[in-house]
Scaffold this motif. Structure first.
Motif, PDB file in Angstrom:
ATOM      1  N   ASP A   1       2.941  10.739   7.497  1.00  0.00           N
ATOM      2  CA  ASP A   1       2.001   9.616   7.491  1.00  0.00           C
ATOM      3  C   ASP A   1       0.895   9.914   6.486  1.00  0.00           C
ATOM      4  O   ASP A   1       0.097  10.840   6.670  1.00  0.00           O
ATOM      5  CB  ASP A   1       1.425   9.430   8.897  1.00  0.00           C
ATOM      6  CG  ASP A   1       0.448   8.277   8.993  1.00  0.00           C
ATOM      7  OD1 ASP A   1       0.190   7.624   7.956  1.00  0.00           O
ATOM      8  OD2 ASP A   1      -0.058   8.020  10.093  1.00  0.00           O
ATOM      9  N   SER A   2       0.838   9.137   5.403  1.00  0.00           N
ATOM     10  CA  SER A   2      -0.123   9.421   4.331  1.00  0.00           C
ATOM     11  C   SER A   2      -1.570   9.362   4.813  1.00  0.00           C
ATOM     12  O   SER A   2      -2.422  10.128   4.345  1.00  0.00           O
ATOM     13  CB  SER A   2       0.085   8.443   3.170  1.00  0.00           C
ATOM     14  OG  SER A   2      -0.059   7.098   3.608  1.00  0.00           O
TER      15      SER A   2
ATOM     16  N   ILE B   1      -2.569   5.808  -1.531  1.00  0.00           N
ATOM     17  CA  ILE B   1      -3.448   6.170  -0.410  1.00  0.00           C
ATOM     18  C   ILE B   1      -3.898   7.621  -0.534  1.00  0.00           C
ATOM     19  O   ILE B   1      -5.082   7.951  -0.396  1.00  0.00           O
ATOM     20  CB  ILE B   1      -2.734   5.922   0.934  1.00  0.00           C
ATOM     21  CG1 ILE B   1      -2.558   4.417   1.167  1.00  0.00           C
ATOM     22  CG2 ILE B   1      -3.516   6.546   2.088  1.00  0.00           C
ATOM     23  CD1 ILE B   1      -1.713   4.076   2.391  1.00  0.00           C
ATOM     24  N   LEU B   2      -2.940   8.518  -0.816  1.00  0.00           N
ATOM     25  CA  LEU B   2      -3.281   9.934  -0.955  1.00  0.00           C
ATOM     26  C   LEU B   2      -4.191  10.171  -2.156  1.00  0.00           C
ATOM     27  O   LEU B   2      -5.113  10.995  -2.100  1.00  0.00           O
ATOM     28  CB  LEU B   2      -2.007  10.766  -1.071  1.00  0.00           C
ATOM     29  CG  LEU B   2      -1.178  10.856   0.217  1.00  0.00           C
ATOM     30  CD1 LEU B   2       0.168  11.511  -0.054  1.00  0.00           C
ATOM     31  CD2 LEU B   2      -1.942  11.628   1.292  1.00  0.00           C
TER      32      LEU B   2
ATOM     33  N   GLY C   1      -1.233   2.856  10.112  1.00  0.00           N
ATOM     34  CA  GLY C   1      -0.549   4.113   9.869  1.00  0.00           C
ATOM     35  C   GLY C   1       0.886   4.084  10.367  1.00  0.00           C
ATOM     36  O   GLY C   1       1.383   3.076  10.856  1.00  0.00           O
ATOM     37  N   ALA C   2       1.560   5.225  10.239  1.00  0.00           N
ATOM     38  CA  ALA C   2       2.974   5.318  10.630  1.00  0.00           C
ATOM     39  C   ALA C   2       3.096   5.753  12.085  1.00  0.00           C
ATOM     40  O   ALA C   2       2.182   5.568  12.881  1.00  0.00           O
ATOM     41  CB  ALA C   2       3.691   6.279   9.693  1.00  0.00           C
TER      42      ALA C   2
ATOM     43  N   CYS D   1       0.859  -1.188   0.000  1.00  0.00           N
ATOM     44  CA  CYS D   1       0.000   0.000   0.000  1.00  0.00           C
ATOM     45  C   CYS D   1       0.894   1.235   0.000  1.00  0.00           C
ATOM     46  O   CYS D   1       1.414   1.621   1.039  1.00  0.00           O
ATOM     47  CB  CYS D   1      -0.910   0.011   1.221  1.00  0.00           C
ATOM     48  SG  CYS D   1      -1.683  -1.601   1.593  1.00  0.00           S
ATOM     49  N   SER D   2       1.082   1.844  -1.143  1.00  0.00           N
ATOM     50  CA  SER D   2       2.007   2.967  -1.245  1.00  0.00           C
ATOM     51  C   SER D   2       1.334   4.275  -0.831  1.00  0.00           C
ATOM     52  O   SER D   2       0.115   4.429  -0.946  1.00  0.00           O
ATOM     53  CB  SER D   2       2.547   3.093  -2.666  1.00  0.00           C
ATOM     54  OG  SER D   2       1.508   3.469  -3.552  1.00  0.00           O
ATOM     55  N   ASP D   3       2.147   5.209  -0.355  1.00  0.00           N
ATOM     56  CA  ASP D   3       1.620   6.509   0.070  1.00  0.00           C
ATOM     57  C   ASP D   3       0.901   7.221  -1.062  1.00  0.00           C
ATOM     58  O   ASP D   3      -0.148   7.834  -0.856  1.00  0.00           O
ATOM     59  CB  ASP D   3       2.768   7.389   0.586  1.00  0.00           C
ATOM     60  CG  ASP D   3       3.329   6.898   1.912  1.00  0.00           C
ATOM     61  OD1 ASP D   3       2.612   6.144   2.604  1.00  0.00           O
ATOM     62  OD2 ASP D   3       4.463   7.266   2.253  1.00  0.00           O
TER      63      ASP D   3
END
Length: 230
Positions: free
Chosen positions: A59-60, A30-31, A51-52, A25-27
């Motif tokens: 954190d995206s 997600i964005l 999340g991060a 799941c890449s940032d």
């Protein structure tokens, strides 16, 4: 295929794919999904992805949810599955609704009846319907290919069990860092597995053969039974 049902019959669900088997799941995905959902005018965003850390700017999910909040859209996110250690909750930005998983009415129990009439309970999701009869029960260590593989056979690791001794039997295995004991047993003709582990009992695992996962207390009962009779 099928019908999704919930508490709001008139609700409409929009789904945005952000995770991929090959790359996770890449940032950026997600964005992009947050932007698409905001543009589409959704009322609530639900995201079940970890999340991060503390730096919300990196954190995206926190960033995307912040932009959604500015548009009056609430984001509901999962708390993560790394508990219960200290500081293990994910998605804790103050503008998120963070939801923990529930342990109530979510366990898939599976019962194993031993030959002495005692029953033990484990957890596991099995789509199989084994015949209601008694199967020979053996420990992985007792059906090892050789004395050299006996220690690894306790965990039912691939190529450590003797197919002739496993065929048609339930095999009792210890859980190792390498998952897949149920597939190993099934692949060489076993009837199913009982796997002992002191971890991973909060969420039921899906097995490739009739199986269940038990804790060490139940494991001791099974071991004592195996040792008490042929």
């Amino acid at each position: 295929m099928g019908t999704s049902r919930g508490a709001v019959p008139s609700a409409r669900v929009a789904m945005y794919k952000v995770c991929w088997a090959s790359s996770g799941c890449s940032d950026i995905d997600i964005l992009a999904a947050f932007d698409a959902a905001i543009h589409d005018g959704v009322d609530v965003i639900s995201i079940s992805i970890g999340g991060a850390g503390q730096n919300y700017a990196l954190d995206s999910i926190a960033v995307g949810a912040f932009h959604a909040m500015k548009k009056g859209i609430i984001t509901v996110a999962s708390a993560g599955n790394d508990g219960p250690s200290w500081g293990s909750v994910a998605n804790h930005a103050p503008w998120l609704v963070t939801v923990a998983a529930s342990g109530i009415d979510r366990e898939f129990k599976s019962r194993v009846e031993l030959g002495n009439g005692k029953s033990v309970i484990g957890t596991g999701v099995s789509l199989f319907d084994p015949k209601q009869k008694l199967y020979p029960l053996v420990s992985g260590a007792d059906v090892a290919k050789s004395s050299a593989s006996k220690e690894s056979a306790r965990f039912c690791i691939d190529d450590t069990l003797d197919p002739n001794k496993v065929k048609g039997k339930l095999v009792y295995c210890m859980l190792s860092s390498m998952w897949g004991a149920d597939s190993v047993v099934k692949g060489i003709g076993g009837a199913g597995t009982i796997i002992e582990s002191s971890q991973f009992l909060d969420a039921s695992q899906i097995f490739m053969a009739p199986g269940t996962m038990v804790n060490d207390t139940v494991g001791n009962v099974i071991t004592n039974y195996i040792q008490s009779t042929k």
